[in-house]
Design a protein around this motif. Sequence first.
Motif, short mmCIF file in Angstrom:
data_model
loop_
_atom_site.label_atom_id
_atom_site.label_comp_id
_atom_site.label_asym_id
_atom_site.label_seq_id
_atom_site.Cartn_x
_atom_site.Cartn_y
_atom_site.Cartn_z
N MET A 90 2.62 -6.80 9.45
CA MET A 90 1.44 -6.87 8.63
C MET A 90 1.87 -6.80 7.17
N ASP A 91 1.40 -7.76 6.36
CA ASP A 91 1.77 -7.84 4.95
C ASP A 91 0.48 -7.77 4.12
N ILE A 92 0.31 -6.68 3.39
CA ILE A 92 -0.89 -6.51 2.57
C ILE A 92 -0.47 -6.70 1.11
N GLY A 93 -0.81 -7.86 0.55
CA GLY A 93 -0.35 -8.18 -0.80
C GLY A 93 -1.45 -7.92 -1.83
N GLY A 94 -1.47 -8.77 -2.87
CA GLY A 94 -2.50 -8.66 -3.88
C GLY A 94 -3.73 -9.45 -3.46
N GLY A 95 -3.50 -10.71 -3.06
CA GLY A 95 -4.62 -11.60 -2.72
C GLY A 95 -4.94 -11.68 -1.24
N THR A 96 -3.92 -11.56 -0.40
CA THR A 96 -4.17 -11.73 1.04
C THR A 96 -3.50 -10.67 1.89
N THR A 97 -4.13 -10.45 3.04
CA THR A 97 -3.56 -9.60 4.08
C THR A 97 -3.22 -10.52 5.25
N ALA A 110 -7.25 -7.84 -0.07
CA ALA A 110 -6.01 -7.08 -0.18
C ALA A 110 -6.09 -6.25 -1.47
N GLY A 111 -4.96 -5.99 -2.10
CA GLY A 111 -4.93 -5.08 -3.25
C GLY A 111 -5.91 -5.40 -4.37
N ASP A 112 -6.03 -6.68 -4.75
CA ASP A 112 -6.92 -7.03 -5.87
C ASP A 112 -8.37 -6.69 -5.56
N GLU A 113 -8.75 -6.94 -4.31
CA GLU A 113 -10.13 -6.66 -3.89
C GLU A 113 -10.41 -5.15 -3.94
N ILE A 123 -5.75 3.81 -10.66
CA ILE A 123 -6.52 4.77 -9.84
C ILE A 123 -6.17 4.56 -8.36
N LYS A 124 -6.11 3.28 -7.95
CA LYS A 124 -5.79 2.97 -6.55
C LYS A 124 -4.41 3.51 -6.18
N ILE A 125 -3.44 3.29 -7.07
CA ILE A 125 -2.07 3.75 -6.79
C ILE A 125 -2.01 5.28 -6.80
N GLY A 126 -2.76 5.92 -7.70
CA GLY A 126 -2.72 7.38 -7.80
C GLY A 126 -3.53 8.08 -6.72
N ALA A 162 4.10 -4.08 5.46
CA ALA A 162 4.87 -4.47 4.28
C ALA A 162 3.88 -4.88 3.18
N GLY A 163 4.41 -5.20 2.00
CA GLY A 163 3.56 -5.57 0.86
C GLY A 163 3.09 -4.30 0.16
N GLY A 164 2.66 -4.45 -1.09
CA GLY A 164 2.26 -3.29 -1.89
C GLY A 164 1.15 -2.47 -1.24
N GLY A 165 0.24 -3.14 -0.53
CA GLY A 165 -0.87 -2.44 0.12
C GLY A 165 -0.41 -1.46 1.19
N ALA A 166 0.81 -1.64 1.70
CA ALA A 166 1.34 -0.72 2.71
C ALA A 166 1.48 0.69 2.12
N LEU A 167 1.50 0.79 0.77
CA LEU A 167 1.68 2.09 0.13
C LEU A 167 0.38 2.88 -0.05
N ILE A 168 -0.74 2.27 0.34
CA ILE A 168 -2.01 3.03 0.27
C ILE A 168 -1.89 4.22 1.22
N LYS A 169 -2.13 5.39 0.68
CA LYS A 169 -1.88 6.60 1.47
C LYS A 169 -2.75 6.63 2.74
N PRO A 177 8.39 -1.49 0.73
CA PRO A 177 7.49 -2.55 1.19
C PRO A 177 7.23 -3.67 0.18
N LEU A 178 7.37 -3.36 -1.13
CA LEU A 178 7.10 -4.40 -2.13
C LEU A 178 8.21 -5.46 -2.16
N ASP A 179 9.41 -5.09 -1.71
CA ASP A 179 10.56 -6.00 -1.82
C ASP A 179 11.03 -6.57 -0.49
N1 LIG Z 1 1.79 2.55 -4.56
C1 LIG Z 1 0.85 1.63 -4.33
N2 LIG Z 1 -0.29 1.99 -3.67
C2 LIG Z 1 -1.25 1.07 -3.43
N3 LIG Z 1 -1.18 -0.22 -3.77
C3 LIG Z 1 -0.07 -0.63 -4.42
C4 LIG Z 1 1.00 0.26 -4.72
N4 LIG Z 1 1.98 -0.43 -5.38
C5 LIG Z 1 1.53 -1.70 -5.49
N5 LIG Z 1 0.30 -1.82 -4.92
C6 LIG Z 1 -0.55 -3.03 -4.84
O1 LIG Z 1 0.10 -4.03 -4.08
C7 LIG Z 1 -0.35 -5.32 -4.50
C8 LIG Z 1 0.86 -6.20 -4.75
O2 LIG Z 1 1.59 -6.28 -3.56
P1 LIG Z 1 2.61 -7.48 -3.29
O3 LIG Z 1 3.61 -7.54 -4.38
O4 LIG Z 1 3.11 -7.30 -1.89
O5 LIG Z 1 1.62 -8.71 -3.38
P2 LIG Z 1 1.96 -10.26 -3.58
O6 LIG Z 1 3.04 -10.64 -2.62
O7 LIG Z 1 2.16 -10.50 -5.02
O8 LIG Z 1 0.55 -10.89 -3.15
P3 LIG Z 1 0.20 -11.93 -1.97
O9 LIG Z 1 1.09 -11.56 -0.81
O10 LIG Z 1 -1.25 -11.69 -1.69
O11 LIG Z 1 0.44 -13.27 -2.53
C9 LIG Z 1 -1.17 -5.11 -5.78
O12 LIG Z 1 -2.55 -5.18 -5.45
C10 LIG Z 1 -0.79 -3.69 -6.20
O13 LIG Z 1 -1.84 -3.04 -6.91
#
Ligand SMILES: Nc1ncnc2c1ncn2[C@@H]1O[C@H](COP(=O)(O)OP(=O)(O)OP(=O)(O)O)[C@@H](O)[C@H]1O
Length: 188
Positions: free
Chosen positions: A1-8, A27-30, A55-58, A131-138, A158-160
């Motif tokens: 599962m990859d939770i990014g900025g625009g898509t999950t 995903a994250g932007d929403e 705020i979301k990250i904190g 994986a993806g930044g959204g994976a870091l949501i507590k 997860p971001l890398d």
């Molecule tokens: N520690 C964190 N807690 C929650 N969300 C986080 C954290 N760090 C980054 N993010 C969120 O993760 C998202 C970016 O993740 P990622 O880099 O995986 O996306 P992307 O690959 O650019 O987007 P997509 O896969 O949708 O094209 C952003 O919405 C960012 O706010």
Amino acid sequence: MDIGGGTTEVAVISLGGIVVSHSLRVAGDELDEDIVNYIKREMNLAIGDTTAEQIKIGLGCAMPLMTEASMEIRGRDLSTGLPKNITITSTQIEEAMKESISKIVDIVKMTLEKTPPELAADIMEKGIVLAGGGALIKNLDKLISKETGMPVYVADEPLDCVVRGAGKTLEDIERLGRVLVNARNNRR
Ligand SMILES: Nc1ncnc2c1ncn2[C@@H]1O[C@H](COP(=O)(O)OP(=O)(O)OP(=O)(O)O)[C@@H](O)[C@H]1O
Ligand SMILES: [Mg+2]
């Protein structure tokens, strides 16, 4: 599962190919947008997207934290038009993100429902990887685990991990290159 900025995106991968997959434009932007709207609605305060992301990250969590966290934020009071500081809690942010988080959990369930039983049994054993930044949501891992009954793990860094996986594929293209061929066939 990859939770990014625009898509999950959720996929079941077996023998180097995708067996079932689902994708959602939440995903994250929403989640940032949910936070902006919540703070406007509940606190009559306008904040920008960058503040919402901080705020979301904190404070962002999918289930209550062991000890509630809070932070002070600055925005523009919508009745006076002047800057104002307020304190916001993890409980409030959990509430703000609830609806989108449940949409994210739902596509995991939808994907599992379409997964062949033998593979579902493997997932039961090996777990779902986030994986993806959204994976870091507590506590998102905890919530998905509770809702699906499957073990859930957050990938290291997860971001890398997508770009590192692509790098590994290139380094060992003879052995791993066939996943690229499979991915191409799957898209047709
Ligand atoms: N520690 C964190 N807690 C929650 N969300 C986080 C954290 N760090 C980054 N993010 C969120 O993760 C998202 C970016 O993740 P990622 O880099 O995986 O996306 P992307 O690959 O650019 O987007 P997509 O896969 O949708 O094209 C952003 O919405 C960012 O706010
Ligand atoms: Mg991505």
